[in-house]
Enzyme design. Structure first.
Site, mmCIF file in Angstrom:
data_model
loop_
_atom_site.group_PDB
_atom_site.id
_atom_site.type_symbol
_atom_site.label_atom_id
_atom_site.label_comp_id
_atom_site.label_asym_id
_atom_site.label_seq_id
_atom_site.Cartn_x
_atom_site.Cartn_y
_atom_site.Cartn_z
ATOM 1 N N GLU A 44 -32.961 -18.561 43.934
ATOM 2 C CA GLU A 44 -32.604 -17.970 42.639
ATOM 3 C C GLU A 44 -32.113 -19.018 41.646
ATOM 4 O OE1 GLU A 44 -30.002 -14.631 43.511
ATOM 5 O OE2 GLU A 44 -31.732 -13.474 44.247
ATOM 6 N N CYS A 53 -39.652 -16.387 44.578
ATOM 7 C CA CYS A 53 -39.604 -15.505 45.751
ATOM 8 C C CYS A 53 -39.960 -16.269 47.030
ATOM 9 C CB CYS A 53 -40.584 -14.364 45.596
ATOM 10 S SG CYS A 53 -40.152 -13.137 44.350
ATOM 11 N N GLU A 55 -42.096 -15.528 49.348
ATOM 12 C CA GLU A 55 -43.535 -15.616 49.619
ATOM 13 C C GLU A 55 -44.150 -16.800 48.887
ATOM 14 O OE1 GLU A 55 -41.722 -13.129 48.607
ATOM 15 O OE2 GLU A 55 -42.521 -11.177 49.174
ATOM 16 N N CYS A 90 -43.321 -8.632 45.601
ATOM 17 C CA CYS A 90 -43.369 -8.271 44.180
ATOM 18 C C CYS A 90 -44.788 -8.499 43.643
ATOM 19 C CB CYS A 90 -42.341 -9.071 43.385
ATOM 20 S SG CYS A 90 -42.868 -10.757 42.989
ATOM 21 N N CYS A 93 -45.986 -12.163 43.403
ATOM 22 C CA CYS A 93 -46.358 -12.729 44.710
ATOM 23 C C CYS A 93 -47.693 -12.172 45.188
ATOM 24 C CB CYS A 93 -45.261 -12.481 45.735
ATOM 25 S SG CYS A 93 -43.792 -13.492 45.437
HETATM 26 N N1 THU Z 1 -37.591 -11.350 46.327
HETATM 27 C C1 THU Z 1 -38.396 -12.090 47.136
HETATM 28 O O1 THU Z 1 -38.083 -13.227 47.484
HETATM 29 N N2 THU Z 1 -39.547 -11.528 47.567
HETATM 30 C C2 THU Z 1 -39.930 -10.254 47.311
HETATM 31 O O2 THU Z 1 -40.989 -9.854 47.731
HETATM 32 C C3 THU Z 1 -39.077 -9.374 46.539
HETATM 33 C C4 THU Z 1 -37.927 -10.023 45.872
HETATM 34 C C5 THU Z 1 -36.321 -11.930 45.901
HETATM 35 C C6 THU Z 1 -36.247 -12.299 44.452
HETATM 36 C C7 THU Z 1 -34.753 -12.258 44.219
HETATM 37 O O3 THU Z 1 -34.195 -13.503 44.604
HETATM 38 C C8 THU Z 1 -34.252 -11.198 45.175
HETATM 39 O O4 THU Z 1 -35.287 -11.009 46.121
HETATM 40 C C9 THU Z 1 -33.912 -9.885 44.524
HETATM 41 O O5 THU Z 1 -34.965 -9.432 43.734
#
Ligand code: THU
Length: 133
Positions: A44, A53, A55, A90, A93
């Site tokens: 983040e 993310c 992925e 998401c 991704c």
């Molecule tokens: N996030 C991911 O790493 N992968 C996903 O498929 C969904 C969301 C992360 C992004 C952010 O750091 C946290 O999860 C909350 O959205």
């Protein structure tokens, strides 16, 4: 590597998650056709949109080391100390997965104890790819 082992690798990858803003830890484990494993976590940023993310971390690690052919990806998420029953990738991704993987690419979602396999086409039907250009 079994599907369960891939899910366990995704679970383990959550350990390195940098998520001071959401406290939501995501891990991904990407298996290449050649049998290599690349893991990733979410990273983040105070400027929220700069967040990467799990992925995409795993995919970018693999592509940046010369890998282009993938077998499957496992994704596990949840708040610190917990594992959510189901964490779906998401939209961004899904689009990045579609850049490198065929419609029948396997995406494992859930927990190491209980998970389900989806195809990329199930999660991103009617996608926009290089074939549309
Ligand atoms: N996030 C991911 O790493 N992968 C996903 O498929 C969904 C969301 C992360 C992004 C952010 O750091 C946290 O999860 C909350 O959205």
């Amino acid at each position: 590597m079994t599907e369960k082992e891939l899910m366990q690798a995704a679970q383990n990858a959550r350990f390195y998650s940098y998520c001071p803003y959401s406290d939501f830890r995501v891990g991904a484990a990407l298996l290449t056709r050649s049998g290599k494993l690349y893991t990733g976590c979410n990273v983040e940023n105070a400027g929220y949109s700069a967040t990467n993310c799990a992925e995409r971390t795993a995919i970018f690690k693999a592509v940046s080391e010369g890998e282009r052919e993938f077998e499957a990806i496992a994704i596990v998420g949840g708040r610190t100390g917990e594992t959510s029953p189901f964490t779906a990738p998401c939209g961004v991704c899904r689009q990045v997965i579609a850049e490198f993987c065929p419609a029948d690419f396997k995406i494992l979602l859930g927990t190491p104890e209980k998970f389900r396999a989806f195809t990329l086409n199930e999660l991103l039907p009617y996608s926009f790819t290089s074939e549309n250009l």
